[in-house]
Design a protein around this motif. Structure first.
Motif, mmCIF file in Angstrom:
data_model
loop_
_atom_site.group_PDB
_atom_site.id
_atom_site.type_symbol
_atom_site.label_atom_id
_atom_site.label_comp_id
_atom_site.label_asym_id
_atom_site.label_seq_id
_atom_site.Cartn_x
_atom_site.Cartn_y
_atom_site.Cartn_z
ATOM 1 N N ALA A 132 0.672 -1.244 0.034
ATOM 2 C CA ALA A 132 0.019 0.104 -0.125
ATOM 3 C C ALA A 132 1.009 1.358 -0.062
ATOM 4 C CB ALA A 132 -1.051 0.119 1.124
ATOM 5 N N LEU A 133 2.056 0.993 0.307
ATOM 6 C CA LEU A 133 3.051 2.353 0.208
ATOM 7 C C LEU A 133 2.839 3.031 -1.223
ATOM 8 C CD1 LEU A 133 6.021 0.820 1.803
ATOM 9 C CD2 LEU A 133 4.921 2.836 2.714
ATOM 10 N N ASN A 134 3.073 4.263 -1.140
ATOM 11 C CA ASN A 134 3.255 5.165 -2.484
ATOM 12 C C ASN A 134 4.356 5.861 -2.566
ATOM 13 O OD1 ASN A 134 2.380 6.349 -4.850
ATOM 14 N ND2 ASN A 134 1.090 7.984 -3.787
ATOM 15 N N LEU A 135 5.404 5.153 -3.274
ATOM 16 C CA LEU A 135 6.611 5.724 -3.404
ATOM 17 C C LEU A 135 6.860 6.018 -4.931
ATOM 18 C CD1 LEU A 135 8.717 3.338 -1.048
ATOM 19 C CD2 LEU A 135 7.655 5.568 -0.747
ATOM 20 N N PRO A 136 8.138 6.806 -5.112
ATOM 21 C CA PRO A 136 8.473 7.050 -6.522
ATOM 22 C C PRO A 136 9.106 5.933 -7.144
ATOM 23 C CG PRO A 136 9.942 8.212 -4.709
ATOM 24 C CD PRO A 136 8.894 7.721 -4.176
ATOM 25 N N PRO A 137 9.219 5.912 -8.619
ATOM 26 C CA PRO A 137 9.818 4.835 -9.309
ATOM 27 C C PRO A 137 11.008 4.786 -8.829
ATOM 28 C CG PRO A 137 9.704 6.473 -10.718
ATOM 29 C CD PRO A 137 8.636 7.076 -9.434
ATOM 30 N N GLY A 138 11.852 3.608 -9.367
ATOM 31 C CA GLY A 138 13.374 3.373 -9.000
ATOM 32 C C GLY A 138 14.157 4.569 -9.662
ATOM 33 N N LEU A 139 15.502 4.464 -9.406
ATOM 34 C CA LEU A 139 16.286 5.584 -9.689
ATOM 35 C C LEU A 139 17.419 5.061 -10.863
ATOM 36 C CD1 LEU A 139 16.785 6.987 -6.220
ATOM 37 C CD2 LEU A 139 15.389 7.925 -7.878
ATOM 38 N N ARG A 140 16.938 4.223 -11.909
ATOM 39 C CA ARG A 140 17.914 3.704 -12.566
ATOM 40 C C ARG A 140 18.550 4.847 -13.593
ATOM 41 N NH1 ARG A 140 17.022 -0.900 -17.111
ATOM 42 N NH2 ARG A 140 19.043 -0.887 -18.164
ATOM 43 N N ILE A 141 20.016 4.914 -13.731
ATOM 44 C CA ILE A 141 20.636 5.755 -14.568
ATOM 45 C C ILE A 141 20.604 5.088 -15.999
ATOM 46 C CG2 ILE A 141 22.710 6.896 -14.955
ATOM 47 C CD1 ILE A 141 23.562 6.327 -11.926
ATOM 48 N N GLU A 142 20.335 5.962 -16.750
ATOM 49 C CA GLU A 142 20.283 5.771 -18.404
ATOM 50 C C GLU A 142 21.365 5.168 -18.733
ATOM 51 O OE1 GLU A 142 17.508 5.250 -20.300
ATOM 52 O OE2 GLU A 142 16.386 5.843 -18.588
ATOM 53 N N GLY A 143 21.712 4.328 -19.419
ATOM 54 C CA GLY A 143 22.981 3.722 -20.338
ATOM 55 C C GLY A 143 23.807 2.955 -19.147
ATOM 56 N N SER A 144 23.259 2.897 -17.870
ATOM 57 C CA SER A 144 24.106 2.115 -16.867
ATOM 58 C C SER A 144 23.736 0.686 -16.824
ATOM 59 C CB SER A 144 23.683 2.812 -15.559
ATOM 60 O OG SER A 144 24.405 1.920 -14.514
ATOM 61 N N THR A 145 24.417 -0.315 -16.682
ATOM 62 C CA THR A 145 24.190 -1.937 -16.587
ATOM 63 C C THR A 145 24.506 -1.949 -15.066
ATOM 64 O OG1 THR A 145 26.454 -2.425 -16.870
ATOM 65 C CG2 THR A 145 25.062 -1.938 -18.653
ATOM 66 N N MET A 146 23.840 -3.357 -14.833
ATOM 67 C CA MET A 146 23.920 -3.773 -13.136
ATOM 68 C C MET A 146 25.334 -3.908 -12.776
ATOM 69 S SD MET A 146 22.076 -7.194 -11.611
ATOM 70 C CE MET A 146 20.625 -6.356 -11.854
ATOM 71 N N PHE A 147 26.284 -4.445 -13.558
ATOM 72 C CA PHE A 147 27.334 -4.600 -13.208
ATOM 73 C C PHE A 147 28.202 -3.273 -13.086
ATOM 74 C CE2 PHE A 147 26.310 -8.836 -14.864
ATOM 75 C CZ PHE A 147 26.825 -9.607 -13.984
ATOM 76 N N LYS A 148 28.118 -2.479 -13.747
ATOM 77 C CA LYS A 148 28.722 -0.916 -13.758
ATOM 78 C C LYS A 148 28.222 -0.452 -12.588
ATOM 79 C CE LYS A 148 29.489 3.437 -16.005
ATOM 80 N NZ LYS A 148 29.264 4.147 -14.661
ATOM 81 N N GLU A 149 26.913 -0.454 -12.142
ATOM 82 C CA GLU A 149 26.570 -0.173 -10.674
ATOM 83 C C GLU A 149 27.090 -0.792 -9.669
ATOM 84 O OE1 GLU A 149 22.350 0.231 -10.720
ATOM 85 O OE2 GLU A 149 22.144 1.001 -12.755
ATOM 86 N N LEU A 150 27.345 -2.022 -9.722
ATOM 87 C CA LEU A 150 28.037 -2.755 -8.736
ATOM 88 C C LEU A 150 29.558 -2.090 -8.683
ATOM 89 C CD1 LEU A 150 27.116 -6.339 -9.278
ATOM 90 C CD2 LEU A 150 26.484 -5.072 -7.431
ATOM 91 N N HIS A 151 30.415 -1.740 -9.705
ATOM 92 C CA HIS A 151 31.555 -1.317 -9.756
ATOM 93 C C HIS A 151 31.497 0.003 -9.172
ATOM 94 C CE1 HIS A 151 34.996 0.754 -11.471
ATOM 95 N NE2 HIS A 151 35.536 -0.406 -11.164
ATOM 96 N N ASP A 152 30.703 0.718 -9.543
ATOM 97 C CA ASP A 152 30.633 2.351 -8.973
ATOM 98 C C ASP A 152 30.180 2.104 -7.385
ATOM 99 O OD1 ASP A 152 30.884 3.034 -11.513
ATOM 100 O OD2 ASP A 152 28.756 3.670 -11.851
ATOM 101 N N GLY A 153 29.434 0.927 -7.166
ATOM 102 C CA GLY A 153 29.204 1.114 -5.690
ATOM 103 C C GLY A 153 30.374 0.470 -4.680
#
Length: 402
Positions: free
Chosen positions: A188-209
């Motif tokens: 029932a929570l009303n939250l904004p959508p996710g914050l995916r960065i355009e052009g980013s891949t999952m593994f790039k986000e892992l590396h950046d993390g």
């Protein structure tokens, strides 16, 4: 400022309700699973393997869980995780109640629960800044902590009594139902959508993390500390603790009382943390870790049950001080769009050695004895906590005035 200010917000009330209901059921599960395995095989080694089976997939998937939680609406990730965990616990309960459970089945279903937790935990860590303003976040963390620890008191005590009176399957069945009800509130929570960065891949986000994680000395230093602290604490308490309770204190009811005392310390300290706002966040938090060694020293005796209960209470005081201030520091220092990802690295480091500790606690105790195993674990907690205080970044991280 009202102590319960965050509860005025609809989204926080829904999060609070969902988390509280789920935690109430889950507080019974560790005791139930421990004594289910001990009843089945009478082996602490088998218990350690089943507990490790839950933790290994958590460690394996948690980084991906962090990226997913930063990309998708976090409450949706939490709902899916709760439904998966509830289904796994329902099957476990049915097997135990009907008397058909086998060790490998308990291990496999524990792995299902651990896998779903790998997605729930980072989403849960990242969701609070989306619904609570910065000045109220320590209060919100304390309120959630009070709920978690209050349900642990009742859940641990009732779990021990229910296991003793009716068997572990019924306690795990209640846990399964709590997951389903919690999912309804979170949905029932009303939250904004996710914050995916355009052009980013999952593994790039892992590396950046990873790059962001390693750039913060205070973060990786405390995660390294807790890689050891959590491992030795889990191995000694969760594997050897029930065995000591069976041999010296009368079984599940006594072990539940020890866990309930720890939770009472957490709850009472949580009420203090609603108001107490220490300036040096991590210095104060880290001093709260030292008392975690006390229950292990008491188990080593083994001391009289009342001494173990008091030690558990004092440990709970320290754990809650650390937990509230650590969450507050993370939310203060890490941008919201990266919080789930970096929380996942925190959780990975904090959990990575636990499966090894759970699987080896029984064999180690057989070789060197339970007393030496407990004392060794306590010494490691004290040493690692003292070492992390050598870091200036840990000692000097300050609360920001907003």
């Amino acid at each position: 400022m009202s102590r319960l200010g965050p509860l005025r917000e609809r989204e926080f009330r829904l999060l609070f309700a969902g988390r509280t209901i789920s935690m109430a059921g889950s507080a019974m599960a560790p005791i139930a699973l421990a004594f289910a395995v001990l009843d089945l095989t009478h082996s602490t080694t088998d218990l350690g393997l089943v507990l490790a089976a839950r933790t290994v997939p958590t460690v394996g998937f948690i980084l991906f869980g962090g990226v997913i939680a930063d990309r998708l609406p976090r409450h949706r990730v939490m709902v899916a995780s709760n439904l998966t965990s509830g289904a796994g616990q329902a099957i476990t309960a049915a097997l135990l109640i009907t008397g058909h459970a086998q060790l490998w089945e308990l291990g496999a279903l524990a792995a299902v629960n651990g896998s779903s937790s790998a997605f729930f935990m980072p989403a849960s860590s990242g969701i609070l800044p989306q619904i609570v303003a910065a000045p109220l976040r320590q209060q919100a963390n304390a309120i959630l902590g009070l709920a978690r620890n209050g349900t642990s008191i009742v859940g641990a005590a009732l779990g021990g009594l229910l296991v003793a009176a009716a068997g572990p399957g019924w306690a795990i069945g209640i846990d399964a139902m709590s997951y389903g009800l919690a999912a309804a509130f979170l949905a029932a929570l009303n939250l904004p959508p996710g914050l995916r960065i355009e052009g980013s891949t999952m593994f790039k986000e892992l590396h950046d993390g990873w790059r962001d994680f390693w750039s913060r000395t205070w973060l990786w230093a405390i995660v390294l500390q807790f890689a050891i602290v959590n491992a030795v604490g889990a191995g000694a308490t969760n594997v050897l603790g029930p065995s000591v309770a069976n041999a010296h204190y009368g079984g599940a009811g006594a072990f539940g009382a020890i866990l309930a005392a720890t939770s009472l310390g957490l709850v009472l300290t949580g009420t203090v943390m609603l108001r107490w706002r220490p300036h040096r966040l991590l210095r104060t938090a880290t001093f709260g870790v030292f008392p975690m060694a006390l229950p292990l020293i008491a188990f080593a005796g083994p001391a009289p049950l009342v001494v173990v209960i008091v030690a558990g209470f004092v440990s709970g005081v320290g754990i809650e001080i650390f937990g509230v201030l650590w969450d507050t520091a993370m939310q203060q220092e890490i941008p919201g769009e990266k919080l789930s990802r970096l929380s996942a690295y925190d959780m990975l480091g904090s959990l990575v050695l636990i499966p090894i500790a759970l699987a080896t606690a029984g064999p180690v105790a057989q070789v060197i004895g339970q007393r030496r195993t407990f004392i060794g674990a306590a010494v490691l907690i004290v040493v690692m906590t003292a070492l992390v205080l050598l870091s200036r970044d840990v000692r000097d991280l300050e609360r920001k005035t907003i």
